[in-house]
Design an enzyme around this catalytic site. Structure first.
Site, short mmCIF file in Angstrom:
data_model
loop_
_atom_site.label_atom_id
_atom_site.label_comp_id
_atom_site.label_asym_id
_atom_site.label_seq_id
_atom_site.Cartn_x
_atom_site.Cartn_y
_atom_site.Cartn_z
N ASN A 110 0.82 -1.22 0.00
CA ASN A 110 0.00 0.00 0.00
C ASN A 110 0.85 1.27 0.00
OD1 ASN A 110 0.99 -0.07 2.63
ND2 ASN A 110 -0.96 0.47 3.58
N TYR A 111 2.17 1.15 -0.12
CA TYR A 111 3.04 2.34 -0.11
C TYR A 111 3.08 2.95 -1.50
CZ TYR A 111 4.99 0.86 4.43
OH TYR A 111 5.16 0.50 5.74
#
Length: 330
Positions: free
Chosen positions: A55-56
């Site tokens: 999710n970065y």
């Protein structure tokens, strides 16, 4: 560089550098050329442990994330990096729809998500097997039985799709329950834990974004006691330098550190930094690396110069008296 072993099974355990490089901002806030330069310098210095997540960093450009993994994949291919570098990634915290801010609508840890998200992470990173995969966060209201999560993660190890398993942002009781379930089923369980930890102590007695019971992502006495009882577990300490707040006046420490113990610990920290000729940040990292519970600090770097400061901390040896003084400050 110094190294330590993570994992207990001879067939899956890995030797990693005692400093881990966080790649959260790579591919978004930190441009590709700078990201590549930082990664190159880390590896040249003997660094072998890189951290990312699926999710970065979705909140930067309003996406679902994946930019960091994709950049690391491009860097690996361009440099011919193989399994000499351990790359850790996480799943469970990816938003289900693009988001510009922290979201509660996350993918979670169902068997379907674990299977599909781990496949996408392998594709972005350009690997056949994930070295270390974390359960990024456990959503208390997800409705997913813990048994389902444990079986799905263990299945990935059994299939050879993942080497080691880890957990981040879980209550200690849930960690223990998950590990017991895995052991009873003859499956691999969590062996690496990733939590926020630094020299200054955060308050954990106030509601947070995720939980009304406090911050599940911060090291506290319960987790430290658990680690002493389970020495085979490894702790990776994220945000150890508080985003620069130890040394930058434009970065306030924040309400979570606003308590009587903070000034006392800051005084001790600055005294030891002066005695050693090191920076405050380096003393913090050395304190984490050489403690009675050895920890692996996870540091970010938006430039090679920032990384150099952190790398120098690996060789900083605090005396017994200095460490005792730091520990005793409250």
């Amino acid at each position: 560089m110094k190294y330590r072993t993570i994992g207990s099974d001879p067939s899956t355990r890995r030797e990693v550098s005692v400093l881990s490089l966080g790649a959260m901002s790579f591919g978004t806030v930190t441009d590709e050329a700078t990201s590549f330069a930082v990664l190159d310098r880390f590896v040249a210095a003997g660094g072998t442990f890189i951290d990312t997540a699926n999710n970065y960093a979705y909140w930067v450009n309003g996406t679902q994330g994946g930019e960091s993994e994709a950049l690391i994949g491009r860097w690996r291919r361009s440099r011919g990096v193989s399994d000499e570098v351990v790359i850790a990634t996480k799943l469970g915290g990816r938003p289900n729809v693009p988001a510009n801010a922290p979201s509660n609508d996350l993918e979670g840890l169902s068997a379907k998500v674990i299977k599909e998200s781990s496949e996408r992470s392998r594709e972005r990173l350009g690997v056949d097997k994930l070295d270390l995969l974390y359960a990024h966060i456990y959503l208390e209201d997800s409705g997913v039985p813990l048994e389902e999560t444990v079986e799905a993660f263990g299945g990935l190890v059994r299939e050879g799709a993942v080497g080691l398993l880890g957990a981040s942002n879980h209550w200690v009781w849930r960690l223990e329950r998950a590990r017991n379930l895995a052991a009873a089923a003859g499956l691999a369980g969590y062996e690496v834990l990733q939590y926020h930890h630094s020299y200054l102590r955060r308050r954990t007695d106030r509601p947070t974004f995720r939980s009304p019971d406090g911050d599940i992502g911060v090291v506290d006495g319960n987790l430290l006691s658990y680690l002493r009882a389970e020495p085979a577990l490894a702790l990776v300490a994220y945000s150890p330098l508080l985003g620069g707040a130890y040394v930058r006046e434009d970065k306030p420490l924040g309400d979570a550190l606003d308590h009587p113990g903070t000034p006392k610990r800051l005084t001790a920290l600055r005294e030891v930094a002066k005695e050693t000729g090191a920076t405050v940040n380096q003393v913090v990292l050395a304190w984490l690396i050489g403690g009675d519970i050895p920890m692996i600090p996870l540091v970010g770097a938006s430039s090679v110069a920032q990384l150099e400061e952190s790398l120098a901390a690996v060789d900083l040896e605090l005396t017994g008296e200095q460490r005792a003084r730091l520990d005793a400050a409250y």
